[in-house]
Design an enzyme around this catalytic site. Sequence first.
Site, PDB file in Angstrom:
ATOM      1  N   SER A   1       0.751  -1.234   0.058  1.00 39.39           N
ATOM      2  CA  SER A   1      -0.101   0.014  -0.234  1.00 39.39           C
ATOM      3  C   SER A   1       0.914   1.436  -0.030  1.00 39.39           C
ATOM      4  O   SER A   1       2.081   1.067   0.262  1.00 39.39           O
ATOM      5  CB  SER A   1      -0.871   0.122   1.355  1.00 39.39           C
ATOM      6  N   SER A   2       0.363   2.377  -0.426  1.00 41.27           N
ATOM      7  CA  SER A   2       1.011   3.526  -0.488  1.00 41.27           C
ATOM      8  C   SER A   2       1.350   4.336   0.977  1.00 41.27           C
ATOM      9  O   SER A   2       2.259   4.899   1.033  1.00 41.27           O
ATOM     10  CB  SER A   2       0.055   4.849  -1.159  1.00 41.27           C
ATOM     11  N   CYS A   3       0.788   3.627   2.029  1.00 40.10           N
ATOM     12  CA  CYS A   3       0.945   4.078   3.349  1.00 40.10           C
ATOM     13  C   CYS A   3       2.211   3.696   4.066  1.00 40.10           C
ATOM     14  O   CYS A   3       2.595   3.776   5.058  1.00 40.10           O
ATOM     15  CB  CYS A   3      -0.151   3.780   4.066  1.00 40.10           C
TER      16      CYS A   3
ATOM     17  N   TYR B   1      -0.579  -1.060  10.112  1.00 40.95           N
ATOM     18  CA  TYR B   1      -0.974  -1.711   8.786  1.00 40.95           C
ATOM     19  C   TYR B   1       0.495  -1.608   7.788  1.00 40.95           C
ATOM     20  O   TYR B   1       0.681  -2.421   7.272  1.00 40.95           O
ATOM     21  CB  TYR B   1      -2.271  -0.811   8.170  1.00 40.95           C
TER      22      TYR B   1
ATOM     23  N   ASN C   1      -4.593   5.100  -3.123  1.00 41.17           N
ATOM     24  CA  ASN C   1      -6.106   4.896  -2.783  1.00 41.17           C
ATOM     25  C   ASN C   1      -6.820   4.478  -3.726  1.00 41.17           C
ATOM     26  O   ASN C   1      -6.764   4.702  -4.774  1.00 41.17           O
ATOM     27  CB  ASN C   1      -6.342   6.145  -2.204  1.00 41.17           C
TER      28      ASN C   1
ATOM     29  N   HIS D   1     -12.777   3.944   3.539  1.00 41.18           N
ATOM     30  CA  HIS D   1     -12.091   4.779   3.082  1.00 41.18           C
ATOM     31  C   HIS D   1     -12.863   6.068   2.506  1.00 41.18           C
ATOM     32  O   HIS D   1     -13.819   5.997   2.490  1.00 41.18           O
ATOM     33  CB  HIS D   1     -11.150   4.283   1.766  1.00 41.18           C
TER      34      HIS D   1
ATOM     35  N   TRP E   1     -14.400  14.753   7.086  1.00 40.67           N
ATOM     36  CA  TRP E   1     -13.441  14.825   8.079  1.00 40.67           C
ATOM     37  C   TRP E   1     -12.186  15.479   7.723  1.00 40.67           C
ATOM     38  O   TRP E   1     -11.974  15.880   6.469  1.00 40.67           O
ATOM     39  CB  TRP E   1     -13.232  13.242   8.272  1.00 40.67           C
TER      40      TRP E   1
HETATM   41  N1  LIG Z   1      -8.638  -0.131  -0.920  1.00 38.49           N
HETATM   42  C1  LIG Z   1      -7.631   0.494  -1.001  1.00 38.49           C
HETATM   43  O1  LIG Z   1      -7.806   1.757  -1.167  1.00 38.49           O
HETATM   44  C2  LIG Z   1      -6.123  -0.036  -0.984  1.00 38.49           C
HETATM   45  C3  LIG Z   1      -6.158  -1.518  -0.728  1.00 38.49           C
HETATM   46  N2  LIG Z   1      -4.825  -1.879  -0.899  1.00 38.49           N
HETATM   47  C4  LIG Z   1      -4.689  -3.290  -0.663  1.00 38.49           C
HETATM   48  O2  LIG Z   1      -5.303  -4.154  -1.803  1.00 38.49           O
HETATM   49  C5  LIG Z   1      -5.682  -5.379  -1.154  1.00 38.49           C
HETATM   50  C6  LIG Z   1      -7.241  -5.605  -1.323  1.00 38.49           C
HETATM   51  O3  LIG Z   1      -7.916  -4.386  -0.671  1.00 38.49           O
HETATM   52  P1  LIG Z   1      -9.348  -4.378  -0.735  1.00 38.49           P
HETATM   53  O4  LIG Z   1      -9.982  -5.028  -1.785  1.00 38.49           O
HETATM   54  O5  LIG Z   1      -9.558  -2.941  -0.699  1.00 38.49           O
HETATM   55  O6  LIG Z   1      -9.958  -4.887   0.757  1.00 38.49           O
HETATM   56  P2  LIG Z   1     -11.302  -5.547   1.107  1.00 38.49           P
HETATM   57  O7  LIG Z   1     -11.580  -5.311   2.546  1.00 38.49           O
HETATM   58  O8  LIG Z   1     -12.378  -5.196   0.007  1.00 38.49           O
HETATM   59  O9  LIG Z   1     -11.066  -6.981   0.642  1.00 38.49           O
HETATM   60  C7  LIG Z   1     -10.134  -7.703   1.439  1.00 38.49           C
HETATM   61  C8  LIG Z   1     -10.292  -9.435   1.445  1.00 38.49           C
HETATM   62  O10 LIG Z   1      -9.456 -10.030   2.081  1.00 38.49           O
HETATM   63  C9  LIG Z   1     -10.350 -11.020   2.812  1.00 38.49           C
HETATM   64  N3  LIG Z   1      -9.766 -11.215   4.226  1.00 38.49           N
HETATM   65  C10 LIG Z   1      -9.507 -10.493   4.988  1.00 38.49           C
HETATM   66  N4  LIG Z   1      -9.089 -11.311   6.116  1.00 38.49           N
HETATM   67  C11 LIG Z   1      -9.099 -12.548   5.675  1.00 38.49           C
HETATM   68  C12 LIG Z   1      -8.739 -13.791   6.553  1.00 38.49           C
HETATM   69  N5  LIG Z   1      -8.246 -13.902   7.641  1.00 38.49           N
HETATM   70  N6  LIG Z   1      -8.976 -14.951   5.803  1.00 38.49           N
HETATM   71  C13 LIG Z   1      -9.375 -14.793   4.421  1.00 38.49           C
HETATM   72  N7  LIG Z   1      -9.823 -13.795   3.731  1.00 38.49           N
HETATM   73  C14 LIG Z   1      -9.584 -12.638   4.380  1.00 38.49           C
HETATM   74  C15 LIG Z   1     -11.782 -10.408   2.873  1.00 38.49           C
HETATM   75  O11 LIG Z   1     -12.682 -11.638   3.181  1.00 38.49           O
HETATM   76  P3  LIG Z   1     -14.533 -11.230   3.510  1.00 38.49           P
HETATM   77  O12 LIG Z   1     -14.928 -10.253   2.488  1.00 38.49           O
HETATM   78  O13 LIG Z   1     -14.856 -12.562   3.506  1.00 38.49           O
HETATM   79  O14 LIG Z   1     -13.928 -10.651   4.930  1.00 38.49           O
HETATM   80  C16 LIG Z   1     -11.785  -9.634   1.759  1.00 38.49           C
HETATM   81  O15 LIG Z   1     -12.385 -10.431   0.509  1.00 38.49           O
HETATM   82  C17 LIG Z   1      -5.369  -5.371   0.225  1.00 38.49           C
HETATM   83  O16 LIG Z   1      -3.988  -6.066   0.343  1.00 38.49           O
HETATM   84  C18 LIG Z   1      -5.041  -4.136   0.471  1.00 38.49           C
HETATM   85  O17 LIG Z   1      -3.986  -3.816   1.399  1.00 38.49           O
HETATM   86  C19 LIG Z   1      -3.489  -1.433  -1.082  1.00 38.49           C
HETATM   87  C20 LIG Z   1      -3.796   0.208  -1.249  1.00 38.49           C
HETATM   88  C21 LIG Z   1      -5.025   0.848  -1.040  1.00 38.49           C
HETATM   89  C1  LIG Z   2      -5.140   3.520   1.061  1.00 37.76           C
HETATM   90  C2  LIG Z   2      -4.850   4.068   2.498  1.00 37.76           C
HETATM   91  O1  LIG Z   2      -5.932   4.572   3.265  1.00 37.76           O
HETATM   92  C3  LIG Z   2      -5.696   4.904   4.435  1.00 37.76           C
HETATM   93  O2  LIG Z   2      -5.101   6.171   4.332  1.00 37.76           O
HETATM   94  P1  LIG Z   2      -6.033   7.444   4.244  1.00 37.76           P
HETATM   95  O3  LIG Z   2      -5.660   7.895   2.577  1.00 37.76           O
HETATM   96  O4  LIG Z   2      -5.492   8.455   5.024  1.00 37.76           O
HETATM   97  O5  LIG Z   2      -7.255   6.903   4.275  1.00 37.76           O
HETATM   98  P2  LIG Z   2      -8.720   7.546   3.953  1.00 37.76           P
HETATM   99  O6  LIG Z   2      -9.322   7.190   2.941  1.00 37.76           O
HETATM  100  O7  LIG Z   2      -9.645   7.035   5.173  1.00 37.76           O
HETATM  101  O8  LIG Z   2      -8.773   9.070   4.282  1.00 37.76           O
HETATM  102  C4  LIG Z   2      -8.180  10.271   3.264  1.00 37.76           C
HETATM  103  C5  LIG Z   2      -8.466  11.427   3.847  1.00 37.76           C
HETATM  104  O9  LIG Z   2      -9.886  11.680   3.364  1.00 37.76           O
HETATM  105  C6  LIG Z   2     -10.262  12.658   4.510  1.00 37.76           C
HETATM  106  N1  LIG Z   2     -11.687  12.231   4.785  1.00 37.76           N
HETATM  107  C7  LIG Z   2     -12.678  13.083   4.657  1.00 37.76           C
HETATM  108  N2  LIG Z   2     -13.899  12.514   4.995  1.00 37.76           N
HETATM  109  C8  LIG Z   2     -13.565  11.508   5.242  1.00 37.76           C
HETATM  110  C9  LIG Z   2     -14.514  10.348   5.707  1.00 37.76           C
HETATM  111  O10 LIG Z   2     -15.805  10.514   5.951  1.00 37.76           O
HETATM  112  N3  LIG Z   2     -14.035   9.091   5.785  1.00 37.76           N
HETATM  113  C10 LIG Z   2     -12.846   8.914   5.741  1.00 37.76           C
HETATM  114  N4  LIG Z   2     -12.067   7.705   5.846  1.00 37.76           N
HETATM  115  N5  LIG Z   2     -11.716   9.745   5.298  1.00 37.76           N
HETATM  116  C11 LIG Z   2     -12.371  10.989   5.194  1.00 37.76           C
HETATM  117  C12 LIG Z   2      -9.258  11.816   5.721  1.00 37.76           C
HETATM  118  O11 LIG Z   2      -9.320  12.707   6.988  1.00 37.76           O
HETATM  119  C13 LIG Z   2      -8.063  11.826   5.155  1.00 37.76           C
HETATM  120  O12 LIG Z   2      -7.486  13.205   4.988  1.00 37.76           O
HETATM  121  C14 LIG Z   2      -4.703   4.030   5.443  1.00 37.76           C
HETATM  122  O13 LIG Z   2      -5.134   3.955   6.631  1.00 37.76           O
HETATM  123  C15 LIG Z   2      -4.551   2.837   4.563  1.00 37.76           C
HETATM  124  O14 LIG Z   2      -5.424   1.966   4.537  1.00 37.76           O
HETATM  125  C16 LIG Z   2      -3.921   3.134   3.263  1.00 37.76           C
HETATM  126  O15 LIG Z   2      -3.117   2.600   2.640  1.00 37.76           O
END
Ligand SMILES: NC(=O)C1=CN([C@@H]2O[C@H](COP(=O)(O)OP(=O)(O)OC[C@H]3O[C@@H](n4cnc5c(N)ncnc54)[C@H](OP(=O)(O)O)[C@@H]3O)[C@@H](O)[C@H]2O)C=CC1
Ligand SMILES: C[C@H]1O[C@H](OP(=O)(O)OP(=O)(O)OC[C@H]2O[C@@H](n3cnc4c(=O)[nH]c(N)nc43)[C@H](O)[C@@H]2O)[C@@H](O)[C@@H](O)C1=O
Length: 325
Positions: A113-115, A142, A171, A185, A208
């Site tokens: 992830s970018s974090c 994380y 993201n 998010h 937020w």
């Molecule tokens: N969303 C984003 O903005 C970003 C995501 N990523 C990465 O991309 C990948 C996918 O993220 P995203 O699709 O958004 O996440 P989701 O939460 O939508 O999906 C995560 C998946 O992982 C499964 N999972 C979690 N824990 C377990 C476990 N213990 N055993 C089996 N399966 C499990 C969940 O299953 P179930 O649904 O059944 O709980 C779900 O299907 C991750 O590696 C994340 O770190 C990276 C950067 C940004």
């Molecule tokens: C992908 C990346 O995502 C996470 O990091 P993040 O980018 O900070 O995540 P975010 O999407 O929750 O917030 C982005 C920005 O948006 C603002 N913001 C406004 N209003 C809402 C709001 O209502 N909800 C949320 N969540 N944020 C809000 C919030 O205050 C922040 O400034 C990591 O934890 C980690 O998971 C990771 O790797």
Amino acid sequence: MANAPFELKGRSVYVAGHRGMVGSALVRRLGREDVNLVTVDRRDVDLCNQAAVFDWFAKTRPEVIFVAAAKVGGIVANDTLRAEFIYDNIAIAANVIHAAYLNGAEKLMFLGSSCIYPKLAPQPLREDTVLSGPLEPTNEPYAIAKIAGIKMVEAYRSQFGSDFISVMPTNLYGPGDNYHPELSHVVAALIRRFHEAKVAGAKSVAVWGTGTPRREFLYVDDMADACVYLMKTYSGAELINIGTGEDITIAEFARVVAEIVGYSGEIAFDTSRPDGTPRKLLDVSRLAKLGWRARTWLTDGMRQTYQDFLAVSAKSDKRRESCSC
Ligand SMILES: NC(=O)C1=CN([C@@H]2O[C@H](COP(=O)(O)OP(=O)(O)OC[C@H]3O[C@@H](n4cnc5c(N)ncnc54)[C@H](OP(=O)(O)O)[C@@H]3O)[C@@H](O)[C@H]2O)C=CC1
Ligand SMILES: C[C@H]1O[C@H](OP(=O)(O)OP(=O)(O)OC[C@H]2O[C@@H](n3cnc4c(=O)[nH]c(N)nc43)[C@H](O)[C@@H]2O)[C@@H](O)[C@@H](O)C1=O
């Protein structure tokens, strides 16, 4: 940078996390490839349970693995569920990467992830700045877990010659996102909140933080396409950022959401909520050199995502009505 063609055709391809936003996009994208898709539900194999993972891998022996399973959430989820985020994500990475090695997987892609980059690293974020400074506190657990996964991939490559690679997505948003009001998010959270404000005729809606942080948003079907592209073409040790190369302030983004959703009220900023990292723009020059660029404009992706939200909420309304009897 290694650029080795890898044939997916006819291979067994396991998408860990196939029900998630990225996982389901990968399933859609792999539907265009001639592969044997392998998935397993969480209730059958908890990827935090090493014995269950090792047992399943020994029976299934997938050849190609996308590690898209993780505990994922927005800034408040990361900042409050800190133990769950570090434990689950280290466990998933350790179990799946080691099981892939034990069972002779041909290729594995780990999603970071970018974090993982330092809070104040120079922008745009280059892949070689990882571990060069302190992390953003709100998502440090994380990020540490993701860095552990990246370092495992590096170590298995060097000790065993495994063809394992790591990608760093920015993201993400799109169909299948998590619309939970607190744990999601920003994209999914604002779509839901602005929609509910429109329906309720609310005069004002809260966003937020200060609205000043900048974020880069990649549509999840572009992300899946980039993952399949890199699985086929890249076998190097270096991390590859996956993003659009453009970012926007949260305040500007909130106005995009208001436009897409059709909300015309006030937008207020709740500074009791955290801003997180001031900026997280990825340097995508390595990805561009490898021949891939994002295609989906933010407004187009947002329109698709709003339709997904409407479909999901209609389904849950139906479920509520049917079980209100
Ligand atoms: N969303 C984003 O903005 C970003 C995501 N990523 C990465 O991309 C990948 C996918 O993220 P995203 O699709 O958004 O996440 P989701 O939460 O939508 O999906 C995560 C998946 O992982 C499964 N999972 C979690 N824990 C377990 C476990 N213990 N055993 C089996 N399966 C499990 C969940 O299953 P179930 O649904 O059944 O709980 C779900 O299907 C991750 O590696 C994340 O770190 C990276 C950067 C940004
Ligand atoms: C992908 C990346 O995502 C996470 O990091 P993040 O980018 O900070 O995540 P975010 O999407 O929750 O917030 C982005 C920005 O948006 C603002 N913001 C406004 N209003 C809402 C709001 O209502 N909800 C949320 N969540 N944020 C809000 C919030 O205050 C922040 O400034 C990591 O934890 C980690 O998971 C990771 O790797």
